[in-house]
Enzyme design. Sequence first.
Site, PDB file in Angstrom:
ATOM      1  N   GLY A  13       0.633  -1.262  -0.143  1.00 43.95           N
ATOM      2  CA  GLY A  13       0.060   0.082  -0.008  1.00 43.95           C
ATOM      3  C   GLY A  13       0.830   1.295   0.048  1.00 43.95           C
ATOM      4  CB  SER A  15       0.078   4.116  -4.172  1.00 44.25           C
ATOM      5  OG  SER A  15      -1.122   3.798  -3.585  1.00 44.25           O
ATOM      6  CB  VAL A  16      -1.898   7.371  -1.003  1.00 46.74           C
ATOM      7  CG1 VAL A  16      -1.939   7.603  -2.708  1.00 46.74           C
ATOM      8  CG2 VAL A  16      -2.870   6.061  -0.989  1.00 46.74           C
ATOM      9  N   GLY A  17      -0.361   8.003   1.357  1.00 44.51           N
ATOM     10  CA  GLY A  17      -0.646   8.064   2.947  1.00 44.51           C
ATOM     11  C   GLY A  17       0.606   7.519   3.722  1.00 44.51           C
ATOM     12  NE  ARG A  38      -6.454  -2.054  -5.751  1.00 40.98           N
ATOM     13  CZ  ARG A  38      -7.738  -1.761  -5.501  1.00 40.98           C
ATOM     14  NH1 ARG A  38      -8.554  -2.560  -5.666  1.00 40.98           N
ATOM     15  NH2 ARG A  38      -8.307  -0.686  -4.644  1.00 40.98           N
ATOM     16  CG  LEU A  66      -1.598  -6.211  -1.402  1.00 41.76           C
ATOM     17  CD1 LEU A  66      -1.510  -4.989  -0.427  1.00 41.76           C
ATOM     18  CD2 LEU A  66      -0.264  -7.160  -1.345  1.00 41.76           C
ATOM     19  CG  ASN A  92       0.861   1.185   4.863  1.00 46.02           C
ATOM     20  OD1 ASN A  92       0.365   1.803   5.778  1.00 46.02           O
ATOM     21  ND2 ASN A  92       0.382   1.483   3.676  1.00 46.02           N
ATOM     22  CE1 TYR A 161      -9.516  -0.456   8.938  1.00 42.68           C
ATOM     23  CE2 TYR A 161     -10.236   0.458  11.025  1.00 42.68           C
ATOM     24  CZ  TYR A 161      -9.067   0.264   9.933  1.00 42.68           C
ATOM     25  OH  TYR A 161      -7.931   0.804  10.014  1.00 42.68           O
ATOM     26  CE  LYS A 165      -6.379  -2.061  10.289  1.00 41.07           C
ATOM     27  NZ  LYS A 165      -5.123  -2.278   9.618  1.00 41.07           N
TER      28      LYS A 165
END
Length: 251
Positions: A13, A15-17, A38, A66, A92, A161, A165
């Site tokens: 993950g 690409s961002v954040g 992706r 993923l 991440n 969610y 976690k």
Amino acid sequence: MERWRGRVALVTGASVGIGAAVAGELVRLGMKVVGCARDVGKIQKLAAECQSAGHPGVLVPFKCDLTKEEEILAMFAAIKEQHKGVDVCINNAGLNHLESLLNGKTSSWKNIIDVNVLALSICTREAYQSMKERNVDDGHIINLNSICGHKVIPVAEAHFYTASKYAVTALTEGLRQELRAEKTHIRATSISPGLVATEFISRASSNNPDQVAGIYATRKSLEAKDIASAVTYILSAPPHVQIGELLVEPI
């Protein structure tokens, strides 16, 4: 961080954040980082920025969905062929769909489990096997968890969610127990941030921008770079020190 210079980290993950912030920081500190997502366009842009800045490390973009195990396995095979293997695995990637338990869509629940739980577990397994076959005894697996992995907040749309976690909390502790049983010094850490100002919530609430604005207007938030600092803090710990859980919240 000197002992990690030149070694290979996988950041999912990226690409961002948080993922992008972590990948960029590890490259700045001299690591070879495989960043997967992706859509790798943003990772390619970040890689060019790191190169232009003269960072001693390198960012290698890798396209990977993923939710598909075959793509994860192909990614690890490519890392083995091109970079020998993974020394640090930072799980991440994560997502949420705003679906309550009473009215949620099964497809949304499955997507959350596929990314937040199964992909994390597959990447963890493959990273460990990569370390084991190369006799890497000082590797590190870091799971990006959440404060939702430790308490159930009264928000119906976050309950599934939250369950994912809680699974990350259990998986990280289980991983530590298994690593100990294997008599390895590979370490495992869970990072549990509070609210972070990234695209995460806006992606989950794409149909309700006012809701996103309201969340950030009423709560203090962390920045992605704060979590990147947490990652480097964990990796910088002496080899005999294991930071099992790091809770990061804004003041």
